[in-house]
Design a protein around this motif. Structure first.
Motif, PDB file in Angstrom:
ATOM      1  N   VAL A 277       0.846  -1.194   0.000  1.00 15.92           N
ATOM      2  CA  VAL A 277       0.000   0.000   0.000  1.00 15.92           C
ATOM      3  C   VAL A 277       0.881   1.243   0.000  1.00 15.92           C
ATOM      4  N   VAL A 278       0.479   2.224  -0.800  1.00 21.05           N
ATOM      5  CA  VAL A 278       1.169   3.516  -0.840  1.00 21.05           C
ATOM      6  C   VAL A 278       0.154   4.607  -0.552  1.00 21.05           C
ATOM      7  N   THR A 279       0.486   5.482   0.375  1.00 20.81           N
ATOM      8  CA  THR A 279      -0.369   6.623   0.671  1.00 20.81           C
ATOM      9  C   THR A 279       0.505   7.868   0.666  1.00 20.81           C
ATOM     10  N   GLY A 280      -0.082   9.014   1.008  1.00 22.30           N
ATOM     11  CA  GLY A 280       0.743  10.213   1.003  1.00 22.30           C
ATOM     12  C   GLY A 280      -0.048  11.480   1.253  1.00 22.30           C
ATOM     13  N   GLU A 281       0.679  12.567   1.457  1.00 14.12           N
ATOM     14  CA  GLU A 281       0.110  13.897   1.643  1.00 14.12           C
ATOM     15  C   GLU A 281       1.222  14.911   1.427  1.00 14.12           C
ATOM     16  N   GLY A 282       0.847  16.177   1.366  1.00  9.25           N
ATOM     17  CA  GLY A 282       1.845  17.195   1.064  1.00  9.25           C
ATOM     18  C   GLY A 282       2.950  17.298   2.091  1.00  9.25           C
ATOM     19  N   LYS A 283       2.569  17.253   3.364  1.00  8.88           N
ATOM     20  CA  LYS A 283       3.547  17.383   4.440  1.00  8.88           C
ATOM     21  C   LYS A 283       3.311  16.304   5.482  1.00  8.88           C
ATOM     22  N   ALA A 284       4.329  15.538   5.765  1.00  9.83           N
ATOM     23  CA  ALA A 284       4.237  14.506   6.801  1.00  9.83           C
ATOM     24  C   ALA A 284       4.846  15.066   8.078  1.00  9.83           C
ATOM     25  N   ASP A 285       3.998  15.232   9.100  1.00 10.14           N
ATOM     26  CA  ASP A 285       4.472  15.775  10.366  1.00 10.14           C
ATOM     27  C   ASP A 285       3.694  15.131  11.516  1.00 10.14           C
TER      28      ASP A 285
END
Length: 365
Positions: A277-285
Motif C-alpha cells: 500500500v502507498v499513501t501520502g500527503e503534502g507534508k508529513a508531520d
C-alpha cells in the motif's frame, strides 16, 4: 507487485487523484501494477476524492462565509451525498486581508445540505474542516429552517451568540429526521473552553483575544440552550462548531473522516488484492500521526497484514515516529529536490521519479 495507491491531496499543488496517477505511472514503468483510490479525511478535497469512486459532481450557488454568492460543489451517488464545509464556508473563500471572525456564516453549508435533500439524498456524509466561521453552525441550521432569536425576537448574528435567548428548532426541514448524517471529522475538540472551537481555531480565522473570548461565550450560550452534553463530545468544536450543530440537532454520528471516506470507495476490495500500500500527503508531520489520511490508510493496511509506504512533499517525521506509526518508510520530494518552491512547481514529475525509486526497492529485494 500489485500496489494500492490511496493518497490525500498535496494541498495547493495536486489533487489526490493527480497524486495517485503520478505514483501509478512511476510504478507501472517498472512493470508493477497499481490500483488508485484517492482519499481524504473529511476536510477540503473530500468531494474531489470521492468523484473518483463513481460519485457525480453537483454545483450550486450558495451563500459564502462573507455573505456573497459562491459556487460550491457536492458529490452524489444514488442516495448518498458527500458535502464538505470548505466548499461553501471555507477560509480560502475569504479575502485574507479582510478577515471576518465575528461575521462569517455557515449558511451556505446548510444550503448545500438542502440541495442534496432536493436531489433525493437519504445519507449525507458531512466532511468538516477548513471553514472561516465560528458561528456554532447556526448559519447552517438557519438555512435548514431553525431560528436563533434574541430577547426582542430578532435573528441573532453569528458573532453575537451571547445575546441568544431562544432556539426554535421546530422549523427544521422535516426531511432531516429521515436522513442519516455522518459527521466525517478527525477533529476531537469540544465546542468551548481552552480546547474549543474559538480558542484553538479562531486565531487562524482572524480572531484576536477579545474576539476569542466573545465567540467562546457565545458558543457556551448556544450549548446551554440546545444541548450542553453535546458540546463536550469529541468533534463538537469541528468547523467552528458545525460539528456541535450537526450532532445536537441533525442527529449526526461522528466517524473518523478517513474511515468515512474510504468506505465510500473500493478501498476494501482493492486492499484484498494488493501486495503493498502507498499513501501520502503534502507534508508529513506530527499531525499525520493523528487521524490523517496516511495514518488511517496504514492502520487498515496493517490489519490486512500489508506494509504501507508514505510519499510526501516534505517530511518532518523522525525515524522513531515513522516506526511507531507503523510505516514501512517515508519518501519525500525534497529527497530529490531540496528547494520547496521547485518541489511544488514540479511535483508531478518528481512524484514519477519517487515512485520509480520505490519500485526499485522491491526489485532489489
Amino acid at each position: 507487485m500489485h500496489f494500492l495507491i490511496a493518497p490525500d491531496k498535496f494541498k495547493g499543488t495536486l489533487s489526490a487523484e493527480q497524486v495517485a496517477t503520478h505514483l501509478a505511472r512511476g510504478l507501472e514503468s517498472h512493470g508493477h501494477t497499481a490500483a488508485c483510490v484517492p482519499a481524504a479525511d473529511g476536510g477540503d478535497g473530500t468531494v474531489a476524492a470521492v468523484l473518483a469512486s463513481g460519485f457525480t459532481e453537483h454545483r450550486s450557488l450558495v451563500t459564502g462565509p462573507h455573505g456573497r454568492p459562491v459556487e460550491a460543489a457536492y458529490a452524489l451517488r444514488g442516495t448518498t451525498a458527500v458535502i464538505e464545509t470548505a466548499q461553501a464556508s471555507g477560509l480560502t473563500l475569504m479575502d485574507p486581508r479582510r478577515p471576518m471572525p465575528m461575521e462569517a456564516t455557515s449558511y451556505g453549508t446548510g444550503e448545500l445540505i438542502r440541495h442534496a435533500l432536493d436531489a433525493g439524498a437519504t445519507t449525507i456524509v458531512l466532511g468538516v474542516g477548513g471553514v472561516a466561521t465560528t458561528d456554532g453552525g447556526i448559519g447552517m441550521l438557519t438555512a435548514l429552517g431553525a431560528r436563533f432569536l434574541d430577547a426582542d425576537g430578532q435573528e441573532v448574528r453569528p458573532g453575537r451568540l451571547e445575546k441568544l435567548e431562544a432556539v426554535e428548532a421546530g422549523g427544521l426541514d422535516p426531511r432531516i429526521g429521515a436522513v442519516e448524517v455522518v459527521l466525517a471529522s478527525d477533529v476531537d475538540n469540544p465546542l468551548t473552553g481552552p480546547d474549543g472551537a474559538a480558542a484553538v481555531y479562531g486565531p487562524q480565522k482572524g480572531a484576536g483575544p477579545d474576539h476569542v473570548r466573545r465567540l467562546d461565550a457565545g458558543l457556551r450560550r448556544l450549548a446551554g440552550l440546545v444541548d450542553p452534553e453535546a458540546a463536550d463530545r469529541p468533534g463538537a468544536g469541528a468547523a467552528g462548531g458545525i460539528g456541535f450543530a450537526a450532532m445536537a440537532l441533525l442527529g449526526a454520528e461522528r466517524r473518523p473522516g478517513i474511515d468515512a471516506v474510504l468506505e465510500l470507495g473500493p478501498f476494501r476490495e482493492e486492499l484484498a488484492r494488493a501486495d503493498v500500500v502507498v499513501t501520502g500527503e503534502g507534508k508529513a508531520d506530527r499531525q499525520t500521526l493523528h487521524g490523517k489520511v496516511a495514518h488511517g490508510v496504514a492502520r487498515r493496511a496493517r490489519e490486512a497484514g500489508l506494509e504501507t509506504w508514505v510519499v510526501c512533499g516534505v517530511s518532518e517525521l523522525s525515524q522513531e515516529q515513522i516506526d511507531e506509526a507503523g510505516f514501512a518508510g517515508v519518501l519525500a520530494l525534497t529527497d530529490i529536490e531540496p528547494d520547496p518552491e521547485l518541489c511544488r512547481a514540479n511535483a508531478g514529475e518528481l512524484l514519477d521519479h519517487l515512485a520509480q525509486r520505490l519500485a526499485a526497492r522491491f526489485e532489489e529485494s
